[in-house]
Design a protein around this motif. Structure first.
Motif, PDB file in Angstrom:
ATOM      1  N   GLU A  30      -4.947   3.799   6.703  1.00 25.03           N
ATOM      2  CA  GLU A  30      -4.043   4.740   6.033  1.00 25.03           C
ATOM      3  C   GLU A  30      -3.912   4.402   4.544  1.00 25.03           C
ATOM      4  O   GLU A  30      -4.013   5.288   3.682  1.00 25.03           O
ATOM      5  N   ARG A  31      -3.714   3.117   4.250  1.00 23.61           N
ATOM      6  CA  ARG A  31      -3.573   2.691   2.854  1.00 23.61           C
ATOM      7  C   ARG A  31      -4.884   2.891   2.091  1.00 23.61           C
ATOM      8  O   ARG A  31      -4.893   3.337   0.937  1.00 23.61           O
ATOM      9  N   VAL A  32      -5.993   2.573   2.763  1.00 23.13           N
ATOM     10  CA  VAL A  32      -7.310   2.713   2.135  1.00 23.13           C
ATOM     11  C   VAL A  32      -7.569   4.170   1.759  1.00 23.13           C
ATOM     12  O   VAL A  32      -7.998   4.475   0.642  1.00 23.13           O
ATOM     13  N   VAL A  33      -7.301   5.079   2.684  1.00 20.77           N
ATOM     14  CA  VAL A  33      -7.545   6.505   2.443  1.00 20.77           C
ATOM     15  C   VAL A  33      -6.665   7.011   1.307  1.00 20.77           C
ATOM     16  O   VAL A  33      -7.112   7.772   0.447  1.00 20.77           O
ATOM     17  N   GLU A  34      -5.418   6.577   1.287  1.00 21.22           N
ATOM     18  CA  GLU A  34      -4.491   7.066   0.271  1.00 21.22           C
ATOM     19  C   GLU A  34      -4.880   6.589  -1.130  1.00 21.22           C
ATOM     20  O   GLU A  34      -4.484   7.197  -2.132  1.00 21.22           O
ATOM     21  N   SER A  35      -5.666   5.530  -1.201  1.00 22.50           N
ATOM     22  CA  SER A  35      -6.087   5.015  -2.505  1.00 22.50           C
ATOM     23  C   SER A  35      -7.325   5.726  -3.050  1.00 22.50           C
ATOM     24  O   SER A  35      -7.724   5.494  -4.192  1.00 22.50           O
TER      25      SER A  35
END
Length: 285
Positions: free
Chosen positions: A88-93
């Motif tokens: 989730e964090r990776v995609v949002e970045s």
């Protein structure tokens, strides 16, 4: 030569007419079978077109600026594969992504006024709960949405509120989920599209509460992505794919857009429609 019946074998027509008249029941049933066969073919075509139009409309309601990330490269693989905790964090970045919301799920024992049933409970980061509204998956009809500081609170779907337990569930009432008391702070409206319909008979809480209820750390079963305004969805999808492949060291996920999903569903319906029409056509032979 001027006789209009010259080109026809009148004796043949006479014999055919006499056979029809002498075997009225058999002839009538044959004609009825042909009529039913034709009606069945036309009905199946109309039904397929209506179903396809309905599905296309459902997917369009998600808009053209959303992506869904699922585990696995296909349906069978997706049953066993998992997304990673940090996805989730990776995609949002990734450049071009406005927000990414990981959706988690578990099955638990729900108890309300002495009645016990198995319930489906979804979880999301409390700080991103309102993002589910912007994605069109959640619309709160009564009460309020979840907020960052929530603990021990849930939203429930309309089917869970009104028809699941013997007694209807009202706002501010408590439900025991795997022995943990949860307070109803909001009741959702019925979802307007396919992706949100999974919530109609379920409940949503914060990820922290869901993991406490399930007694373990969970990984998202899907991630809903909203594309930033002005960004090309295909380009952002490619960037997300490249980034996740690097993080996973393999492509063990799939990314779909509403347009892709609608096209796939339309193709499947078309094949089913063709097969059913073919079966109905056999009755005319």
């Amino acid at each position: 030569m001027n006789n209009p019946f010259y080109l026809f074998d009148t004796e043949l027509f006479t014999v055919a007419f006499e056979n029809l008249r002498s075997q009225k029941l058999r002839s009538g049933l044959s004609i009825l079978g042909i009529v039913i066969g034709i009606a069945a073919i036309l009905s199946l075509i109309a039904l397929g077109e209506g179903l396809n139009a309905s599905i296309q409309s459902q997917f369009q309601q998600l808009g053209t600026d959303t992506l869904t990330i699922l585990p696995g490269g296909g349906f069978a693989e997706g049953m066993l594969a998992e997304l990673q905790e940090d996805d989730e964090r990776v995609v949002e970045s990734v450049r071009g992504v406005e927000s990414a919301v990981g959706i988690y799920v578990g099955s638990a024992r729900g108890e309300f006024k002495g009645e016990i049933k198995s319930v489906i409970i979804y979880g999301a980061d409390a700080s991103k709960a309102t993002n589910l509204e912007s994605l069109g998956m959640v619309t709160v009809g009564e009460g309020r949405n979840l907020v960052t500081q929530d603990s021990g609170n849930i939203l429930i779907g309309p089917r869970l509120a009104n028809r699941f337990f013997e007694n209807n569930i009202e706002l501010k009432e408590n439900i025991s989920i795997n022995g943990k008391k949860m307070r109803v702070v909001g009741i959702m409206e019925s979802a307007k599209h396919f992706f949100g319909s999974m919530l109609n008979g379920a409940m949503i809480t914060t990820l922290d509460d869901l993991e406490e209820i399930m007694g373990k750390t969970l990984t998202p079963f899907r991630i809903m992505v909203k594309i930033a305004p002005g960004q090309d969805i295909d380009e952002v999808k490619e960037r997300i794919t490249d980034r996740l492949e690097k993080e996973h060291d393999k492509k063990d996920f799939q990314i779909t857009s509403p347009t892709q999903a609608a096209e796939t569903a339309g193709s499947v319906i078309g094949i089913i429609q063709l097969v059913l029409a073919g079966i109905a056509a056999i009755s005319l032979i």
